[in-house]
Scaffold this active site. Structure first.
Site, PDB file in Angstrom:
ATOM      1  N   THR A 124      40.240  11.733  16.290  1.00 13.73           N
ATOM      2  CA  THR A 124      40.052  13.095  16.774  1.00 13.73           C
ATOM      3  C   THR A 124      38.997  13.860  15.985  1.00 13.73           C
ATOM      4  OG1 THR A 124      41.759  14.076  15.361  1.00 13.73           O
ATOM      5  CG2 THR A 124      42.473  13.170  17.471  1.00 13.73           C
ATOM      6  N   CYS A 125      38.850  13.570  14.711  1.00  7.77           N
ATOM      7  CA  CYS A 125      38.010  14.358  13.812  1.00  7.77           C
ATOM      8  C   CYS A 125      36.562  13.883  13.850  1.00  7.77           C
ATOM      9  CB  CYS A 125      38.548  14.247  12.385  1.00  7.77           C
ATOM     10  SG  CYS A 125      37.493  15.025  11.152  1.00  7.77           S
ATOM     11  N   PRO A 126      35.606  14.765  14.151  1.00  7.83           N
ATOM     12  CA  PRO A 126      34.208  14.326  14.216  1.00  7.83           C
ATOM     13  C   PRO A 126      33.668  13.855  12.876  1.00  7.83           C
ATOM     14  CG  PRO A 126      34.359  16.726  14.430  1.00  7.83           C
ATOM     15  CD  PRO A 126      35.761  16.188  14.534  1.00  7.83           C
TER      16      PRO A 126
END
Length: 318
Positions: free
Chosen positions: A60-62
């Site tokens: 989920t985390c860029p």
């Protein structure tokens, strides 16, 4: 030999445990306090060694995806191991669940255990990416801008057909463009979401759209941000672009113009998606729009943008 079942956390339950953030992200002091660096020459507390370090990341985390992409592009799959936390969080922070698999290094069920092992009673932000040292059993770094730099520059002697994402002749220019992308795009989309007043919201979204316009124009003259040379700047920009139409734009109300409306950015993003390091670290289901715009019912009046699914397999034509 006795084998044990994988250890998993219980499902995320915001109703029972509360949301993630209060008491963690609002404390005084740095959000990312662990800032050890890898030494390429074998010196220091954390010398570059194959098999010694592990990455904890999230789909989920860029910033976590940026690290995963750099690791693969740099040819370090067999040098630095990697595993994923679950997509969902409650007040306990990131966790290991069956969807993304167990922690293969320590058997932790919550990533907070890695932080507590490094600093007992650690009270702060539980973030990804995390670079873990198997030898000292502690976190080397959760300083997300520096971890990809170390991956891209400190393990070259063990890299397998890796790319040089920080060529010496371009390093100053890469750092300058990285700072611009981080300020105007990566953090910019989050600042639009956090805007609490109408003037602030309009000003911040105008900065993001102006930056996208500049980058679209820049890419008219070359395949990548630095012509025909793929660099870390491309990785940093891409992890925001791949989330723009499904998450950032509908959440914050940034622009009536989707990513697919920028001819050069959209073709460029699809071109990068053909590269395994980008494609294989992407799971579009992890970019789920929560269904409620930022500050819904409060603060500025935002433009309404619906999540937009695009054909990422369309030939890029670049």
């Amino acid at each position: 030999m006795t084998t044990h079942a994988p250890a998993y956390a219980s499902p995320a339950d915001v109703a029972a445990n509360g949301p993630y953030g209060p008491g963690r992200t609002d404390r005084p002091g740095p959000l990312y306090p662990f800032r050890g660096r890898i030494a390429a020459d074998g010196s220091g507390e954390y010398p570059a060694e194959p098999g010694r370090y592990h990455l904890y990341v999230s789909y989920t985390c860029p910033w976590a995806q940026r690290v995963a992409i750099v690791r693969d592009l740099a040819g370090l799959r067999d040098v630095v191991s990697l595993s994923y936390v679950d997509d969902d969080r409650d007040a306990r922070g990131w966790a290991f669940r069956e969807r993304r698999g167990p922690d293969p290094v320590n058997g932790f069920t919550l990533l907070s255990e890695a932080y507590d092992a490094t600093e007992p009673g650690y009270p702060g932000h539980i973030s990804v990416p995390v670079l873990w040292d198997r030898r000292t059993n502690r976190i080397v770094s959760n300083d997300y801008p520096q971890i990809p730099v170390d991956l891209g520059t400190r393990f070259a002697q063990w890299a397998v057909s890796g790319l040089d994402l920080y060529p010496a002749g371009l390093r100053d220019e890469i750092e300058a463009l990285d700072e611009e992308i981080a300020r105007e795009v990566s953090h910019g989309v989050l600042q639009v979401a956090r805007a609490s007043a109408q003037e602030e919201y309009e000003r911040r979204r105008a900065r993001v759209t102006a930056a996208l316009d500049r980058l679209d124009a820049r890419l008219a003259g070359g395949r990548y941000l630095f012509g025909d040379r793929l660099t870390e700047s491309d990785v940093q920009l891409w992890v925001v672009l791949v989330r723009f139409d499904l998450l950032h734009n509908p959440l914050a109300g940034i622009s009536e113009r989707p990513l697919t409306g920028y001819p050069n950015l959209w073709a460029y993003a699809r071109d990068l998606y053909t590269i395994p390091a980008f494609r294989e670290t992407t799971d579009f289901t992890a970019f789920r729009f929560p269904g409620t715009p930022a500050h819904s019912g409060d603060g500025p009046v935002r433009i309404e943008v619906a999540p937009r699914e695009a054909d990422w397999d369309e030939p890029p034509g670049r």
